[in-house]
Design a protein around this motif. Structure first.
Motif, PDB file in Angstrom:
ATOM      1  N   GLY A  62      28.115  38.897  17.840  1.00 24.14           N
ATOM      2  CA  GLY A  62      27.742  37.557  18.273  1.00 24.14           C
ATOM      3  C   GLY A  62      27.754  37.420  19.786  1.00 24.14           C
ATOM      4  O   GLY A  62      27.758  38.402  20.530  1.00 24.14           O
TER       5      GLY A  62
ATOM      6  N   ARG B 251      31.143  31.463  17.049  1.00 23.78           N
ATOM      7  CA  ARG B 251      29.772  31.424  17.576  1.00 23.78           C
ATOM      8  C   ARG B 251      29.712  30.475  18.778  1.00 23.78           C
ATOM      9  O   ARG B 251      29.231  29.348  18.690  1.00 23.78           O
TER      10      ARG B 251
ATOM     11  N   ASP C 193      22.888  31.620  18.260  1.00 26.31           N
ATOM     12  CA  ASP C 193      22.283  31.493  16.927  1.00 26.31           C
ATOM     13  C   ASP C 193      20.847  30.995  16.907  1.00 26.31           C
ATOM     14  O   ASP C 193      20.376  30.559  15.868  1.00 26.31           O
TER      15      ASP C 193
END
Length: 382
Positions: free
Chosen positions: A36, A66, A146
């Motif tokens: 991530g 995240r 994301d």
């Protein structure tokens, strides 16, 4: 006001892009166990803290691993607020050779995320640092997680803006466009269609109802209808199909995933209705929308248009891109007028991704210059 020369801004962005490409920020929603965005957030937060920016790390409620980064210069609330948005996550490295080496050959930098979109992020950061010195606008960096999957980062940041005292006037997303200005972005809907039948022994098929045969007719109907959708700027296709459990059994269930690309001017509500018209009325079917995003078109007037015109004039480009894929402009447009432009190269999401460093240098310098133009921004109307 005299603009501070920005001749070194492009080289600064090149160095920062190399540092970001060297960090593995593969999206774990796409590759199980991937790290991530945290390494990039930590690197950039450290840099921006040293530059005197106020920084915030934001995480979605769904996943505290995240992080996204919001950063802005202090004591700048009265200036026009410009969001500089880019995403820190990448798709997986696939079969890339040395995906995190930031290898430079001529004017190309190779590596996962080089074009999509760590070069764009580097340009935004360098431009924000210099814009803070000019004092013409309030640059707010929104560097998010994301984007390549579910969009959790931008949605988290957008929801947090009021509490942070940030009221955006305009947003730039530095997605790779070959420096062109995006006119539009297509939306999409991903729809699961389940089709029922009735099981029977395959030696007596008339005692059952073959769900796979119905699925085949639906796929044929989608293919037949698709050219009309494409002619209107959208697209339609079946990308996943499943049915049957074993030989010698008439299948009682089948399903498929129908993908519909939605052109600006179309509505997502129309998509399900359209798919229903392709099903025969006596079939036992259910339809479930798995994911959907609306389309977007850039404003024809106002701050995004003015800024886009200024960027395009200096870059030698124009409003030349109608993006067939989705990006997060519709999310930011809900908050403020949005423009999309950024440096590109080749091999996005493939095994030889690279960014054109000449584009990166040019974009950074032009971005710095336009953020320092008082005649472009004026004063904030409170």
């Amino acid at each position: 006001m005299t603009i501070v020369p920005s001749s070194d801004a492009g080289e600064d962005a090149t160095r920062l892009a190399a540092a970001l490409v060297s960090l593995d920020t593969t999206n774990p929603g796409l590759v199980t166990g991937a790290p991530g965005e945290r390494a990039a957030v930590e690197h950039l937060r450290s840099r921006l803290d040293r530059a005197g920016f106020t920084t915030h790390v934001l995480t979605p409620h769904e996943d505290a691993d995240r992080p996204s980064l919001v950063a802005y210069p202090p004591d700048s609330e009265r200036l026009p607020t410009v969001i500089l948005n880019g995403h820190l996550d990448t798709v997986g490295p696939g079969a890339m050779v040395e995906p995190f080496s930031a290898r430079v050959v001529g004017d190309r930098m190779f590596g996962r995320g080089a074009a999509d979109m760590k070069a764009g992020v580097a340009a935004l950061v360098v431009a924000a640092e210099r814009a803070a010195e000019f004092g013409v606008v309030r640059p707010v960096l929104a560097l998010v997680a994301d984007e390549e999957d579910a969009g959790l980062g931008s949605e988290t940041v957008i929801a947090a803006l009021p509490a942070l005292g940030i009221r955006p006037d305009v947003c730039l997303i530095a997605e790779p466009t070959d420096l062109a200005l995006a006119r539009s972005v297509r939306g999409f809907a991903v729809v699961l269609v389940r089709i029922g039948g009735r099981a029977a022994h395959s030696s007596q098929p008339d005692l059952g109802t073959n769900a796979v045969s119905r699925l085949g007719r639906l796929i044929a109907a989608v293919d037949e209808h698709a050219p009309r959708v494409r002619a209107a700027g959208g697209d339609l296709m079946v990308t996943v199909a499943r049915g049957g459990e074993s030989p010698f059994v008439i299948p009682a269930a089948a399903e498929c995933v129908v993908e519909r690309r939605v052109a600006p001017g179309e509505t997502l509500v129309e998509v399900v209705t359209e798919i229903r018209t392709l099903l025969e009325p006596d079939w036992d079917t259910t339809i479930e929308v798995l994911a959907q995003r609306e389309p977007w078109r850039c404003d024809t007037a106002g701050p995004a248009r003015r800024w886009g015109e200024a960027l395009g004039e200096r870059l030698g480009t124009g409003w030349g891109l109608d993006a067939p894929y989705w990006l997060e402009a519709p999310l930011w447009q809900r908050v403020c007028p949005t423009v999309v432009s950024g440096p590109s190269g080749g091999g996005l999401h493939s095994d030889d991704e690279w960014v054109d460093l000449a584009q990166l240098r040019a974009f950074t310098r032009v971005l710095v210059d336009t953020l320092g133009m008082p005649e472009l921004w004026g004063a904030r109307a409170d």
